[in-house]
Design a protein around this motif. Structure first.
Motif, short mmCIF file in Angstrom:
data_model
loop_
_atom_site.label_atom_id
_atom_site.label_comp_id
_atom_site.label_asym_id
_atom_site.label_seq_id
_atom_site.Cartn_x
_atom_site.Cartn_y
_atom_site.Cartn_z
N ALA A 93 0.83 -1.20 0.00
CA ALA A 93 0.00 0.00 0.00
C ALA A 93 0.87 1.25 0.00
N LEU A 94 0.44 2.21 -0.77
CA LEU A 94 0.99 3.56 -0.75
C LEU A 94 -0.11 4.43 -0.18
N ALA B 178 2.55 14.19 8.75
CA ALA B 178 3.52 15.28 8.92
C ALA B 178 4.04 15.33 10.35
N GLY B 179 5.36 15.38 10.48
CA GLY B 179 6.00 15.48 11.78
C GLY B 179 6.07 14.19 12.58
N LYS B 180 5.57 13.11 12.00
CA LYS B 180 5.57 11.83 12.71
C LYS B 180 6.69 10.93 12.18
N ARG B 181 7.24 10.12 13.08
CA ARG B 181 8.24 9.13 12.67
C ARG B 181 7.55 8.06 11.83
N LEU B 182 8.34 7.33 11.08
CA LEU B 182 7.82 6.30 10.19
C LEU B 182 6.96 5.28 10.94
N VAL B 183 7.43 4.84 12.09
CA VAL B 183 6.66 3.86 12.85
C VAL B 183 5.31 4.43 13.28
N GLN B 184 5.26 5.72 13.62
CA GLN B 184 3.99 6.35 13.99
C GLN B 184 3.05 6.45 12.79
N GLN B 185 3.61 6.73 11.61
CA GLN B 185 2.80 6.78 10.40
C GLN B 185 2.17 5.41 10.14
N LEU C 211 -0.71 4.60 12.42
CA LEU C 211 -1.97 5.24 12.02
C LEU C 211 -2.70 4.40 10.97
N VAL C 212 -1.95 3.83 10.04
CA VAL C 212 -2.56 2.99 9.01
C VAL C 212 -3.11 1.72 9.65
N TYR C 213 -2.34 1.10 10.54
CA TYR C 213 -2.80 -0.12 11.21
C TYR C 213 -4.07 0.14 12.02
N GLN C 214 -4.15 1.30 12.66
CA GLN C 214 -5.36 1.65 13.41
C GLN C 214 -6.56 1.76 12.47
N ALA C 215 -6.33 2.31 11.29
CA ALA C 215 -7.42 2.43 10.31
C ALA C 215 -7.91 1.06 9.85
N LEU C 216 -7.03 0.08 9.89
CA LEU C 216 -7.42 -1.26 9.47
C LEU C 216 -8.02 -2.07 10.60
N ALA C 217 -8.06 -1.49 11.78
CA ALA C 217 -8.69 -2.10 12.97
C ALA C 217 -8.25 -3.54 13.16
N GLY C 218 -9.19 -4.44 13.33
CA GLY C 218 -8.87 -5.82 13.64
C GLY C 218 -8.47 -6.67 12.46
N SER D 274 2.93 -4.37 3.24
CA SER D 274 4.10 -3.52 3.04
C SER D 274 3.59 -2.11 2.82
N LEU D 275 4.07 -1.17 3.63
CA LEU D 275 3.57 0.20 3.57
C LEU D 275 4.61 1.19 3.08
N ARG D 276 4.13 2.13 2.31
CA ARG D 276 4.90 3.33 1.98
C ARG D 276 3.99 4.50 2.32
N THR D 277 4.44 5.36 3.23
CA THR D 277 3.62 6.47 3.69
C THR D 277 4.32 7.78 3.37
N LEU D 278 3.53 8.73 2.86
CA LEU D 278 4.05 10.04 2.47
C LEU D 278 3.03 11.13 2.79
N THR D 279 3.54 12.33 3.08
CA THR D 279 2.64 13.48 3.16
C THR D 279 2.35 13.92 1.72
N ARG D 280 1.37 14.78 1.55
CA ARG D 280 1.06 15.29 0.20
C ARG D 280 2.26 16.06 -0.38
#
Length: 78
Positions: A30-31, A38-45, A48-55, A66-72
């Protein structure tokens, strides 16, 4: 699990995000572009995605992600 479902879960869980998800039903890539990173470490980013995926990460519907996270801004600089 269908990649489109994962995309919807991420985008619903992270308002104003845009996600692209590909996978074979258990293993996914996932991208995710979201200003909430913004302002968050990679693990924190990623958290956030894992929380959105809940259980779904815990019930083995998604075996690997596999995640790739970016700000706009980072996305636009690419």
């Amino acid at each position: 699990m269908d990649p489109d479902i994962i995309k919807k879960l991420i985008e619903q869980g992270l308002p104003d995000s845009v996600a692209t998800v590909e996978g074979d039903g258990r293993h996914f890539e996932a991208l995710v572009v979201c200003d909430a990173f913004a302002g968050k470490r990679l693990v924190q980013q990623h958290q956030l995605v894992y929380q959105a995926l809940a259980g779904h990460m815990h019930d083995d519907a998604i075996h690997a992600l596999s995640l790739r996270t970016l700000t706009r801004a980072a996305w636009e600089q690419r």
